[in-house]
Design a protein around this motif. Structure first.
Motif, PDB file in Angstrom:
ATOM      1  N   ASN A 142       5.960   3.374  -3.828  1.00  0.00           N
ATOM      2  CA  ASN A 142       4.550   3.588  -4.162  1.00  0.00           C
ATOM      3  C   ASN A 142       4.096   5.050  -4.099  1.00  0.00           C
ATOM      4  O   ASN A 142       3.538   5.553  -5.077  1.00  0.00           O
ATOM      5  CB  ASN A 142       3.651   2.686  -3.306  1.00  0.00           C
ATOM      6  N   THR A 145       5.508   7.021  -6.905  1.00  0.00           N
ATOM      7  CA  THR A 145       4.929   6.598  -8.186  1.00  0.00           C
ATOM      8  C   THR A 145       3.554   7.219  -8.386  1.00  0.00           C
ATOM      9  O   THR A 145       3.249   7.758  -9.461  1.00  0.00           O
ATOM     10  CB  THR A 145       4.836   5.060  -8.240  1.00  0.00           C
ATOM     11  N   SER A 167      -7.170  -1.759  -5.824  1.00  0.00           N
ATOM     12  CA  SER A 167      -7.165  -2.185  -4.416  1.00  0.00           C
ATOM     13  C   SER A 167      -5.751  -2.406  -3.891  1.00  0.00           C
ATOM     14  O   SER A 167      -5.565  -2.640  -2.706  1.00  0.00           O
ATOM     15  CB  SER A 167      -7.974  -3.476  -4.253  1.00  0.00           C
ATOM     16  N   VAL A 169      -1.820  -1.478  -2.721  1.00  0.00           N
ATOM     17  CA  VAL A 169      -1.324  -0.365  -1.899  1.00  0.00           C
ATOM     18  C   VAL A 169      -1.120   0.861  -2.784  1.00  0.00           C
ATOM     19  O   VAL A 169      -1.555   1.976  -2.463  1.00  0.00           O
ATOM     20  CB  VAL A 169       0.001  -0.756  -1.193  1.00  0.00           C
ATOM     21  N   LEU A 170      -0.483   0.646  -3.939  1.00  0.00           N
ATOM     22  CA  LEU A 170      -0.264   1.762  -4.860  1.00  0.00           C
ATOM     23  C   LEU A 170      -1.591   2.380  -5.285  1.00  0.00           C
ATOM     24  O   LEU A 170      -1.741   3.602  -5.311  1.00  0.00           O
ATOM     25  CB  LEU A 170       0.507   1.267  -6.096  1.00  0.00           C
ATOM     26  N   ARG A 190     -11.218  -6.148  -8.294  1.00  0.00           N
ATOM     27  CA  ARG A 190     -11.697  -7.489  -8.667  1.00  0.00           C
ATOM     28  C   ARG A 190     -12.566  -8.092  -7.568  1.00  0.00           C
ATOM     29  O   ARG A 190     -13.432  -8.884  -7.814  1.00  0.00           O
ATOM     30  CB  ARG A 190     -10.504  -8.418  -8.910  1.00  0.00           C
ATOM     31  N   ARG A 191     -12.255  -7.747  -6.295  1.00  0.00           N
ATOM     32  CA  ARG A 191     -12.983  -8.339  -5.166  1.00  0.00           C
ATOM     33  C   ARG A 191     -14.130  -7.417  -4.750  1.00  0.00           C
ATOM     34  O   ARG A 191     -13.942  -6.191  -4.652  1.00  0.00           O
ATOM     35  CB  ARG A 191     -12.055  -8.502  -3.954  1.00  0.00           C
ATOM     36  N   TYR A 224       1.757  -0.011 -15.939  1.00  0.00           N
ATOM     37  CA  TYR A 224       2.762   0.309 -14.931  1.00  0.00           C
ATOM     38  C   TYR A 224       3.145  -0.922 -14.121  1.00  0.00           C
ATOM     39  O   TYR A 224       3.918  -0.832 -13.175  1.00  0.00           O
ATOM     40  CB  TYR A 224       2.265   1.431 -14.001  1.00  0.00           C
ATOM     41  N   SER A 225       2.559  -2.088 -14.457  1.00  0.00           N
ATOM     42  CA  SER A 225       2.770  -3.266 -13.622  1.00  0.00           C
ATOM     43  C   SER A 225       2.804  -4.518 -14.491  1.00  0.00           C
ATOM     44  O   SER A 225       2.185  -4.563 -15.555  1.00  0.00           O
ATOM     45  CB  SER A 225       1.600  -3.356 -12.631  1.00  0.00           C
ATOM     46  N   MET A 227       1.862  -7.379 -12.978  1.00  0.00           N
ATOM     47  CA  MET A 227       1.111  -8.322 -12.145  1.00  0.00           C
ATOM     48  C   MET A 227       0.244  -9.257 -12.981  1.00  0.00           C
ATOM     49  O   MET A 227      -0.061 -10.361 -12.571  1.00  0.00           O
ATOM     50  CB  MET A 227       0.230  -7.579 -11.131  1.00  0.00           C
ATOM     51  N   TRP A 249       4.695   3.259 -18.049  1.00  0.00           N
ATOM     52  CA  TRP A 249       5.061   4.303 -17.080  1.00  0.00           C
ATOM     53  C   TRP A 249       5.885   3.663 -15.971  1.00  0.00           C
ATOM     54  O   TRP A 249       5.446   2.717 -15.310  1.00  0.00           O
ATOM     55  CB  TRP A 249       3.823   4.990 -16.473  1.00  0.00           C
ATOM     56  N   LEU A 251       8.581   4.574 -12.606  1.00  0.00           N
ATOM     57  CA  LEU A 251       9.089   5.578 -11.667  1.00  0.00           C
ATOM     58  C   LEU A 251      10.514   6.025 -12.023  1.00  0.00           C
ATOM     59  O   LEU A 251      10.819   7.219 -12.004  1.00  0.00           O
ATOM     60  CB  LEU A 251       9.053   5.005 -10.238  1.00  0.00           C
ATOM     61  N   SER A 314      -2.076 -12.214  -1.290  1.00  0.00           N
ATOM     62  CA  SER A 314      -2.864 -11.636  -0.195  1.00  0.00           C
ATOM     63  C   SER A 314      -3.805 -10.626  -0.821  1.00  0.00           C
ATOM     64  O   SER A 314      -3.578 -10.166  -1.931  1.00  0.00           O
ATOM     65  CB  SER A 314      -1.948 -10.949   0.808  1.00  0.00           C
ATOM     66  N   GLY A 316      -5.595  -7.273  -1.877  1.00  0.00           N
ATOM     67  CA  GLY A 316      -5.010  -5.978  -2.184  1.00  0.00           C
ATOM     68  C   GLY A 316      -5.069  -5.032  -0.996  1.00  0.00           C
ATOM     69  O   GLY A 316      -6.017  -5.061  -0.226  1.00  0.00           O
ATOM     70  N   LYS A 320       2.676  -4.448   3.749  1.00  0.00           N
ATOM     71  CA  LYS A 320       3.842  -5.145   3.210  1.00  0.00           C
ATOM     72  C   LYS A 320       4.463  -6.074   4.243  1.00  0.00           C
ATOM     73  O   LYS A 320       4.415  -5.794   5.451  1.00  0.00           O
ATOM     74  CB  LYS A 320       4.911  -4.114   2.822  1.00  0.00           C
TER      75      LYS A 320
HETATM   76  N1  LIG Z   1       5.691   1.380 -12.808  1.00  0.00           N
HETATM   77  C1  LIG Z   1       6.190   1.745 -11.637  1.00  0.00           C
HETATM   78  O1  LIG Z   1       7.048   2.635 -11.550  1.00  0.00           O
HETATM   79  C2  LIG Z   1       5.709   1.057 -10.390  1.00  0.00           C
HETATM   80  C3  LIG Z   1       5.999   1.590  -9.135  1.00  0.00           C
HETATM   81  C4  LIG Z   1       5.465   0.970  -7.999  1.00  0.00           C
HETATM   82  C5  LIG Z   1       4.724  -0.199  -8.119  1.00  0.00           C
HETATM   83  N2  LIG Z   1       4.524  -0.716  -9.364  1.00  0.00           N
HETATM   84  C6  LIG Z   1       3.740  -1.956  -9.550  1.00  0.00           C
HETATM   85  O2  LIG Z   1       2.428  -1.738  -9.092  1.00  0.00           O
HETATM   86  C7  LIG Z   1       1.876  -2.990  -8.694  1.00  0.00           C
HETATM   87  C8  LIG Z   1       1.208  -2.848  -7.329  1.00  0.00           C
HETATM   88  O3  LIG Z   1       2.208  -2.675  -6.348  1.00  0.00           O
HETATM   89  P1  LIG Z   1       1.807  -2.711  -4.788  1.00  0.00           P
HETATM   90  O4  LIG Z   1       3.033  -2.504  -4.008  1.00  0.00           O
HETATM   91  O5  LIG Z   1       0.665  -1.800  -4.573  1.00  0.00           O
HETATM   92  O6  LIG Z   1       1.338  -4.226  -4.645  1.00  0.00           O
HETATM   93  P2  LIG Z   1       0.304  -4.904  -3.611  1.00  0.00           P
HETATM   94  O7  LIG Z   1      -0.165  -3.971  -2.587  1.00  0.00           O
HETATM   95  O8  LIG Z   1       0.944  -6.182  -3.237  1.00  0.00           O
HETATM   96  O9  LIG Z   1      -0.948  -5.162  -4.566  1.00  0.00           O
HETATM   97  C9  LIG Z   1      -1.234  -6.366  -5.117  1.00  0.00           C
HETATM   98  C10 LIG Z   1      -2.748  -6.406  -5.336  1.00  0.00           C
HETATM   99  O10 LIG Z   1      -3.074  -5.991  -6.664  1.00  0.00           O
HETATM  100  C11 LIG Z   1      -4.189  -6.749  -7.131  1.00  0.00           C
HETATM  101  N3  LIG Z   1      -3.834  -7.448  -8.372  1.00  0.00           N
HETATM  102  C12 LIG Z   1      -2.930  -8.460  -8.519  1.00  0.00           C
HETATM  103  N4  LIG Z   1      -2.879  -8.860  -9.798  1.00  0.00           N
HETATM  104  C13 LIG Z   1      -3.764  -8.091 -10.477  1.00  0.00           C
HETATM  105  C14 LIG Z   1      -4.169  -8.037 -11.827  1.00  0.00           C
HETATM  106  N5  LIG Z   1      -3.639  -8.853 -12.747  1.00  0.00           N
HETATM  107  N6  LIG Z   1      -5.114  -7.138 -12.178  1.00  0.00           N
HETATM  108  C15 LIG Z   1      -5.628  -6.311 -11.276  1.00  0.00           C
HETATM  109  N7  LIG Z   1      -5.289  -6.319  -9.952  1.00  0.00           N
HETATM  110  C16 LIG Z   1      -4.364  -7.206  -9.577  1.00  0.00           C
HETATM  111  C17 LIG Z   1      -4.539  -7.734  -6.040  1.00  0.00           C
HETATM  112  O11 LIG Z   1      -5.602  -7.145  -5.284  1.00  0.00           O
HETATM  113  P3  LIG Z   1      -7.040  -7.861  -5.132  1.00  0.00           P
HETATM  114  O12 LIG Z   1      -6.740  -9.186  -4.510  1.00  0.00           O
HETATM  115  O13 LIG Z   1      -7.773  -6.935  -4.225  1.00  0.00           O
HETATM  116  O14 LIG Z   1      -7.611  -7.938  -6.511  1.00  0.00           O
HETATM  117  C18 LIG Z   1      -3.270  -7.813  -5.222  1.00  0.00           C
HETATM  118  O15 LIG Z   1      -3.500  -8.147  -3.909  1.00  0.00           O
HETATM  119  C19 LIG Z   1       3.023  -4.016  -8.710  1.00  0.00           C
HETATM  120  O16 LIG Z   1       2.972  -4.751  -9.897  1.00  0.00           O
HETATM  121  C20 LIG Z   1       4.263  -3.113  -8.720  1.00  0.00           C
HETATM  122  O17 LIG Z   1       5.375  -3.733  -9.300  1.00  0.00           O
HETATM  123  C21 LIG Z   1       4.992  -0.121 -10.492  1.00  0.00           C
END
Ligand SMILES: NC(=O)c1ccc[n+]([C@@H]2O[C@H](COP(=O)([O-])OP(=O)(O)OC[C@H]3O[C@@H](n4cnc5c(N)ncnc54)[C@H](OP(=O)(O)O)[C@@H]3O)[C@@H](O)[C@H]2O)c1
Length: 325
Positions: A142, A145, A167, A169-170, A190-191, A224-225, A227, A249, A251, A314, A316, A320
């Protein structure tokens, strides 16, 4: 002094499967500890977070996990201490707290979900005393990234970066780094509760998408996601009439684009107290970015239960689920 044993505990996957619960795919078994290679160090891994990308590895949909054969050991990041130093390696000694960028052989299926793993010396990053073990274990996926994304985009001073998923971690780490750089950021959550949480982190602009529409103008869209799901729909009318452009995008692509000097500058492994820096380890050390404490800790031999827990929804920004040795 850490002494490497002959065998170790390793979490292995024997198949990828998107239909089965991911917990059933993790098999804990004894494996050999390989002798340390020239140019490498053997790291005794102590902590690993379970990230969304780790779950995608188990499901076989993450392009950054491409073992040529199974079983393979997942785990894209973590932290530990140096257990042995290979021939030709200078400047590193046993017992030093380290993380890595990247974990050299994770993509090939020798990841961090085992007690010992080899890392090329040039991929090692020293962990300063100011950075705790749990934070260091979350250094790569994170914070790197958020840093790389802002570096890559170089958002002009008169433009705004609008970020949904703010919201997560990233998202929170991106917010802290953007503030440090002076990048203007609109955070979309969203929340309702997340609005105040982000304002407490210093956010100037937060939109709750449950209450108001978000984007009405054109712009470049960076995905970048996954999700929101693997299929991404962009209305043709947005592309046509609002000149919306879609980019991806990732990493791994950004890391591969850097020269060794650029990568070192981004990592700043040799942090000295009192130095103001925008490099990633420096920002963890001076408190600009604070990866959250673990939501829950499981021992490596409970990896299946830990994976199941990590998949639970859980709010945002929650810490972890982490695996300890
Ligand atoms: N492209 C890259 O290189 C890269 C690198 C690192 C991480 N990522 C991606 O970044 C994302 C976040 O990673 P993280 O480690 O920060 O995860 P995390 O802390 O588990 O964040 C998940 C939170 O994102 C929110 N969320 C879930 N689905 C969503 C949606 N469809 N639209 C908007 N918000 C949504 C929710 O928060 P609320 O309940 O508060 O809404 C959820 O609790 C993951 O998908 C991960 O794979 C990508």
């Amino acid at each position: 002094m850490v002494k490497a044993p002959l065998t170790q505990m390793a979490v292995t996957v024997f198949e990828y499967n998107r239909e089965k619960p991911a917990r059933g795919l993790c098999v804990v078994r004894q494996a050999e500890v390989p002798p340390v290679l020239a140019g490498h160090v053997l790291v005794n891994v102590l902590w690993r977070p379970i990230n969304p990308s780790d779950i995608m590895c188990l499901q076989g949909i993450y392009q950054g996990f491409r073992p040529t054969k199974l079983p393979a050991v997942p785990g894209l990041e973590g932290m530990g201490v140096i257990a042995a130093v290979g021939e030709g390696v200078s400047g590193w000694k046993e017992g030093t707290r380290v993380t890595a960028a990247p974990w050299t052989y994770a993509e090939q299926g020798y990841g961090t979900w085992q007690e010992y793993t080899q890392v090329r010396a040039e991929h090692l990053v020293a962990v300063p005393a100011e950075v705790g073990d749990h934070q260091a274990a979350q250094f790569l996926v994170n914070p790197m990234t958020a840093y790389g994304f802002l570096e890559d985009l170089q958002v002009p001073a008169d433009e705004w970066l609008l970020h949904n998923g703010a919201s997560s971690v990233l998202g929170r780490e991106l917010l802290c780094m953007a503030r440090r750089r002076g990048t203007k950021l609109i955070n979309v959550v969203r929340r309702h509760e997340a609005v105040d949480e982000l304002k407490a982190l210093g956010a100037d602009e937060v939109i709750c998408s449950t209450d108001e529409p978000v984007a009405q103008k054109g712009g470049a869209l960076y995905l970048y996601s996954l999700m929101g799901g693997e299929v991404v729909e962009v209305p043709g009318s947005d592309v046509l009439f609002r000149a919306v452009v879609l980019h991806g995008w990732w990493l791994n692509v950004w890391l591969a684009s850097l020269s060794p000097q650029q990568l070192r500058a981004a990592l700043q492994p040799l942090y000295t107290v009192g130095t103001r820096t925008q490099a990633v380890m420096g920002m963890l050390a001076d408190g600009t970015v604070r990866p959250p404490p673990p939501r829950k800790v499981y021992h490596l031999d409970e990896a299946g239960a830990a994976v199941e827990d990590a998949q639970q929804k859980s709010a945002g920004g929650m810490g972890k689920v982490m695996l300890s040795s």
